[in-house]
Scaffold this motif. Sequence first.
Motif, PDB file in Angstrom:
ATOM      1  N   LYS A   3       3.650  -4.597  -6.757  1.00  0.00           N
ATOM      2  CA  LYS A   3       3.985  -5.674  -5.707  1.00  0.00           C
ATOM      3  C   LYS A   3       5.175  -5.242  -4.786  1.00  0.00           C
ATOM      4  O   LYS A   3       5.949  -4.331  -4.891  1.00  0.00           O
ATOM      5  N   THR A   4       5.373  -5.850  -3.665  1.00  0.00           N
ATOM      6  CA  THR A   4       6.609  -5.478  -2.789  1.00  0.00           C
ATOM      7  C   THR A   4       7.739  -6.091  -3.598  1.00  0.00           C
ATOM      8  O   THR A   4       7.884  -6.902  -4.333  1.00  0.00           O
ATOM      9  N   ALA A   5       8.955  -6.091  -2.573  1.00  0.00           N
ATOM     10  CA  ALA A   5      10.057  -6.543  -3.253  1.00  0.00           C
ATOM     11  C   ALA A   5      10.028  -8.031  -3.621  1.00  0.00           C
ATOM     12  O   ALA A   5      10.845  -8.732  -4.436  1.00  0.00           O
ATOM     13  N   THR A   6       9.294  -8.736  -2.701  1.00  0.00           N
ATOM     14  CA  THR A   6       9.233 -10.238  -2.619  1.00  0.00           C
ATOM     15  C   THR A   6       7.973 -10.624  -3.128  1.00  0.00           C
ATOM     16  O   THR A   6       7.649 -12.010  -3.205  1.00  0.00           O
ATOM     17  N   GLY A   7       6.976  -9.731  -3.504  1.00  0.00           N
ATOM     18  CA  GLY A   7       5.570 -10.161  -4.071  1.00  0.00           C
ATOM     19  C   GLY A   7       5.716 -11.050  -5.347  1.00  0.00           C
ATOM     20  O   GLY A   7       6.618 -10.617  -5.980  1.00  0.00           O
TER      21      GLY A   7
ATOM     22  N   ALA B 171     -12.165  -6.321 -13.102  1.00  0.00           N
ATOM     23  CA  ALA B 171     -12.193  -8.000 -13.491  1.00  0.00           C
ATOM     24  C   ALA B 171     -11.039  -8.608 -12.837  1.00  0.00           C
ATOM     25  O   ALA B 171      -9.976  -8.059 -12.144  1.00  0.00           O
ATOM     26  N   ASN B 172     -11.154 -10.126 -12.421  1.00  0.00           N
ATOM     27  CA  ASN B 172     -10.150 -10.967 -11.669  1.00  0.00           C
ATOM     28  C   ASN B 172      -8.942 -10.487 -12.741  1.00  0.00           C
ATOM     29  O   ASN B 172      -8.897 -10.629 -13.850  1.00  0.00           O
ATOM     30  N   GLY B 173      -7.970 -10.326 -11.767  1.00  0.00           N
ATOM     31  CA  GLY B 173      -6.493 -10.428 -12.718  1.00  0.00           C
ATOM     32  C   GLY B 173      -6.291  -8.848 -12.917  1.00  0.00           C
ATOM     33  O   GLY B 173      -4.854  -8.585 -13.337  1.00  0.00           O
ATOM     34  N   SER B 174      -7.093  -7.916 -12.968  1.00  0.00           N
ATOM     35  CA  SER B 174      -6.702  -6.391 -13.181  1.00  0.00           C
ATOM     36  C   SER B 174      -5.888  -5.835 -12.251  1.00  0.00           C
ATOM     37  O   SER B 174      -5.791  -6.022 -10.980  1.00  0.00           O
ATOM     38  N   PRO B 175      -5.237  -4.889 -12.632  1.00  0.00           N
ATOM     39  CA  PRO B 175      -4.090  -4.337 -11.938  1.00  0.00           C
ATOM     40  C   PRO B 175      -4.513  -3.327 -10.732  1.00  0.00           C
ATOM     41  O   PRO B 175      -5.663  -2.996 -10.891  1.00  0.00           O
TER      42      PRO B 175
ATOM     43  N   ILE C 209       0.707  -0.974  -0.084  1.00  0.00           N
ATOM     44  CA  ILE C 209      -0.036  -0.031   0.006  1.00  0.00           C
ATOM     45  C   ILE C 209       1.057   1.343   0.185  1.00  0.00           C
ATOM     46  O   ILE C 209       0.445   2.275  -0.608  1.00  0.00           O
ATOM     47  N   ASP C 210       2.017   1.348   0.641  1.00  0.00           N
ATOM     48  CA  ASP C 210       2.994   2.429   0.782  1.00  0.00           C
ATOM     49  C   ASP C 210       3.515   2.555  -0.616  1.00  0.00           C
ATOM     50  O   ASP C 210       3.687   3.788  -1.088  1.00  0.00           O
ATOM     51  N   ILE C 211       3.949   1.602  -1.306  1.00  0.00           N
ATOM     52  CA  ILE C 211       4.558   1.607  -2.947  1.00  0.00           C
ATOM     53  C   ILE C 211       3.556   2.243  -3.501  1.00  0.00           C
ATOM     54  O   ILE C 211       3.819   3.221  -4.398  1.00  0.00           O
ATOM     55  N   MET C 212       1.990   1.628  -3.558  1.00  0.00           N
ATOM     56  CA  MET C 212       1.174   2.086  -4.335  1.00  0.00           C
ATOM     57  C   MET C 212       0.779   3.452  -4.148  1.00  0.00           C
ATOM     58  O   MET C 212       0.506   4.265  -5.107  1.00  0.00           O
ATOM     59  N   ASP C 213       0.648   4.040  -2.763  1.00  0.00           N
ATOM     60  CA  ASP C 213       0.678   5.670  -2.750  1.00  0.00           C
ATOM     61  C   ASP C 213       1.776   6.360  -3.214  1.00  0.00           C
ATOM     62  O   ASP C 213       1.298   7.241  -3.921  1.00  0.00           O
ATOM     63  N   ARG C 214       2.807   6.107  -3.301  1.00  0.00           N
ATOM     64  CA  ARG C 214       3.938   6.511  -3.816  1.00  0.00           C
ATOM     65  C   ARG C 214       3.774   6.580  -5.394  1.00  0.00           C
ATOM     66  O   ARG C 214       3.808   7.674  -6.014  1.00  0.00           O
ATOM     67  N   ILE C 215       3.248   5.536  -6.129  1.00  0.00           N
ATOM     68  CA  ILE C 215       3.115   5.408  -7.350  1.00  0.00           C
ATOM     69  C   ILE C 215       1.963   6.227  -7.821  1.00  0.00           C
ATOM     70  O   ILE C 215       2.016   7.086  -8.736  1.00  0.00           O
TER      71      ILE C 215
END
Length: 112
Positions: A73-77, A41-45, A4-10
Amino acid sequence: MREIDIMDRIRSLGTGDLRLFRNNVGLAYTRDGAPVRFGLANGSPDLIGWKRVTVTPDMVGQTVAVAVGIEVKTATGRIREEQARFLAHMQEFGALAGVARSIEEARTICGL
């Protein structure tokens, strides 16, 4: 760093010619137990939107919106198969789409 933190930055990139929106996908139930699906949809970003682009000389002066899809995704996601397929379909149709684990990767996907 959490996803969520990465997403907020993006999402902070979504100014000027780029717009990004959170795409929550899931399933919920009404009080009487009826299922309600939500999201694109399922799989949508995770993030969807568009980038304003002025097209080539054969369409002088026209501006179009190019679809954007970013799976965060996180570094390991790990990306799920249906997510990879959705992004591949977006790319096949000319969208700017991919997986971003950082704001720098999102900039690359968006051509910034």
